[in-house]
Scaffold this motif. Structure first.
Motif, PDB file in Angstrom:
ATOM      1  N   ALA A 225       1.200  -1.223  -0.093  1.00 20.95           N
ATOM      2  CA  ALA A 225      -0.289  -0.435   0.329  1.00 20.95           C
ATOM      3  C   ALA A 225       1.271   1.231   0.088  1.00 20.95           C
ATOM      4  O   ALA A 225       0.582   2.298   0.132  1.00 20.95           O
ATOM      5  CB  ALA A 225      -1.209   0.256   1.196  1.00 20.95           C
ATOM      6  N   HIS A 226       2.559   1.150   0.409  1.00 22.89           N
ATOM      7  CA  HIS A 226       3.016   2.314   0.170  1.00 22.89           C
ATOM      8  C   HIS A 226       3.199   3.296  -0.985  1.00 22.89           C
ATOM      9  O   HIS A 226       2.770   2.932  -2.430  1.00 22.89           O
ATOM     10  CB  HIS A 226       4.253   2.335   0.634  1.00 22.89           C
ATOM     11  CG  HIS A 226       5.454   2.911   0.507  1.00 22.89           C
ATOM     12  ND1 HIS A 226       5.594   4.317   0.972  1.00 22.89           N
ATOM     13  CD2 HIS A 226       6.036   3.398  -0.268  1.00 22.89           C
ATOM     14  CE1 HIS A 226       6.105   4.843   1.764  1.00 22.89           C
ATOM     15  NE2 HIS A 226       7.089   4.500   0.178  1.00 22.89           N
ATOM     16  N   PRO A 227       2.979   4.139  -1.433  1.00 23.05           N
ATOM     17  CA  PRO A 227       3.257   5.051  -2.838  1.00 23.05           C
ATOM     18  C   PRO A 227       4.283   5.178  -3.040  1.00 23.05           C
ATOM     19  O   PRO A 227       5.298   6.482  -3.196  1.00 23.05           O
ATOM     20  CB  PRO A 227       2.901   6.858  -2.274  1.00 23.05           C
ATOM     21  CG  PRO A 227       2.691   6.521  -0.628  1.00 23.05           C
ATOM     22  CD  PRO A 227       2.757   5.522  -0.282  1.00 23.05           C
ATOM     23  N   TRP A 228       5.023   3.961  -3.677  1.00 16.87           N
ATOM     24  CA  TRP A 228       5.919   3.306  -4.336  1.00 16.87           C
ATOM     25  C   TRP A 228       5.921   3.916  -5.610  1.00 16.87           C
ATOM     26  O   TRP A 228       5.123   3.919  -6.438  1.00 16.87           O
ATOM     27  CB  TRP A 228       6.085   1.840  -4.480  1.00 16.87           C
ATOM     28  CG  TRP A 228       6.496   1.482  -2.997  1.00 16.87           C
ATOM     29  CD1 TRP A 228       5.443   0.562  -2.806  1.00 16.87           C
ATOM     30  CD2 TRP A 228       7.110   1.438  -2.599  1.00 16.87           C
ATOM     31  NE1 TRP A 228       6.002  -0.281  -1.505  1.00 16.87           N
ATOM     32  CE2 TRP A 228       6.815   0.297  -1.314  1.00 16.87           C
ATOM     33  CE3 TRP A 228       8.292   1.122  -2.240  1.00 16.87           C
ATOM     34  CZ2 TRP A 228       7.945  -0.265  -0.001  1.00 16.87           C
ATOM     35  CZ3 TRP A 228       9.290   1.066  -1.539  1.00 16.87           C
ATOM     36  CH2 TRP A 228       9.493  -0.033  -0.155  1.00 16.87           C
ATOM     37  N   THR A 229       8.159   4.498  -5.837  1.00 14.43           N
ATOM     38  CA  THR A 229       7.906   4.810  -6.588  1.00 14.43           C
ATOM     39  C   THR A 229       8.882   4.431  -7.241  1.00 14.43           C
ATOM     40  O   THR A 229       9.928   3.543  -6.607  1.00 14.43           O
ATOM     41  CB  THR A 229       7.706   6.304  -7.254  1.00 14.43           C
ATOM     42  OG1 THR A 229       9.367   6.715  -6.272  1.00 14.43           O
ATOM     43  CG2 THR A 229       7.070   7.527  -6.357  1.00 14.43           C
ATOM     44  N   VAL A 230       9.584   4.369  -8.859  1.00 13.27           N
ATOM     45  CA  VAL A 230      10.729   3.508  -9.547  1.00 13.27           C
ATOM     46  C   VAL A 230      11.809   4.063  -8.093  1.00 13.27           C
ATOM     47  O   VAL A 230      13.265   3.269  -7.823  1.00 13.27           O
ATOM     48  CB  VAL A 230      11.311   3.520 -10.558  1.00 13.27           C
ATOM     49  CG1 VAL A 230      12.381   3.371 -11.066  1.00 13.27           C
ATOM     50  CG2 VAL A 230       9.695   3.160 -11.184  1.00 13.27           C
TER      51      VAL A 230
END
Length: 298
Positions: free
Chosen positions: A210-215
């Motif tokens: 659920a974390h707002p991951w980015t590359v």
């Protein structure tokens, strides 16, 4: 608690037993089977044989070896002295769950327990390519023991049979995947987990989907530059990082929706969306139907 990506994927695949049997072979023989796309596994109990999957080079299996193919391809299984022009053999059934190929009389040269299962997950076609094409495990007798338990449970009619089979198969597949070596260089999750840098990012992603991951975030977990991480992830895993993240979130969402235990807002939050509406749009685009309809069985 550490989240194991391989264990998560096997659980989400929902393995179910189709059949398991003991095959004895004697003399000169060859067995051919066409690709089914279903999981195939085999433990050699005694003797040795030569096996070829698809267009891959043949390899030798010996007593104590275990092979797992998550998506069955064309198979040739033969005695070590089989000639190129030897006709195919159809194993004859001797008793319940026991078959024989080759010479009908005398002691067997080879004994192997083979099994097939199926994956019940709607996302199986997406998840299976993340696994190795062929896995060989040597010197792990507990895998043959697990196969025997699967066979006994398959033929039995005891209470909670399906639940026990599902758990046994999960353990069997996870044991094989974590103990074996991939015989191909095909991209996939197991290759990513064998890469120390990518493994750090994969474990972080699976622990907090659920974390707002980015590359850039995932690259930091891998201690790589953004561009180096992106290229390496694509090459080793076979998909782009954000594509992998989306597929994993949607697989988790489908599992939660099937259970029908959480509200749409709660499901959206679990898989990284700020609202039910944004989740619904993303899910419909990905799955081809709104989440509420999917939860009702399509």
């Amino acid at each position: 608690m550490t989240i194991d990506p391989l264990a998560e994927i096997v659980t989400l695949l929902q393995p179910a037993a189709r059949f398991s049997k003991l095959v004895e072979c004697a003399g000169t023989w060859r067995i051919q089977r066409e690709a089914t796309g279903e999981p195939f596994y085999c433990a050699v109990l005694e003797g040795a044989c030569r096996v070829t999957f698809g267009d891959d080079p043949p390899f030798i299996l010996q007593a104590g070896d275990f092979v797992l193919v998550p998506a069955m391809r064309d198979l040739v299984n033969e005695s070590l002295d089989a000639s190129a022009d030897l006709p195919d053999t159809i194993p004859a059934q001797l008793a319940d769950g026991r078959f024989r190929a080759g010479r009908a009389e005398g002691p067997a040269d080879l004994r192997m327990r083979i099994g097939h299962c199926s994956f019940g997950a709607p996302d199986a076609a997406l998840l299976v390519p993340l696994l190795p094409e062929v896995v060989i495990v040597r010197g792990e007798p507990r895998l043959a023991t697990l196969m025997q338990l699967v066979g006994e449970e398959t033929r039995g009619r005891r209470p909670a049979r399906e639940l026990v089979l599902e758990r046994l198969l999960e353990v069997l597949l996870i044991e094989a995947l974590r103990s074996g070596t991939d015989t191909t260089d095909a991209p996939g999750l197991s290759r990513g987990l064998a890469d120390e840098r990518l493994a750090a990012a994969l474990y972080a992603l699976h622990a907090r989907p659920a974390h707002p991951w980015t590359v850039a975030d995932l690259a930091a977990e891998a201690a790589l530059s953004r561009s180096a991480f992106f290229v390496r992830f694509n090459r080793v895993i076979g998909v782009a990082p954000m594509e992998y993240l989306l597929a994993w979130r949607m697989a988790l969402a489908k599992q939660l929706l099937r259970r029908r235990e959480l509200s749409m807002d709660a499901v959206a939050e679990r898989v990284g969306y700020g609202s039910a509406s944004s989740f619904s749009v993303a899910f419909a685009r990905y799955a081809g139907m709104p989440p509420a309809r999917y939860a009702r069985g399509g």
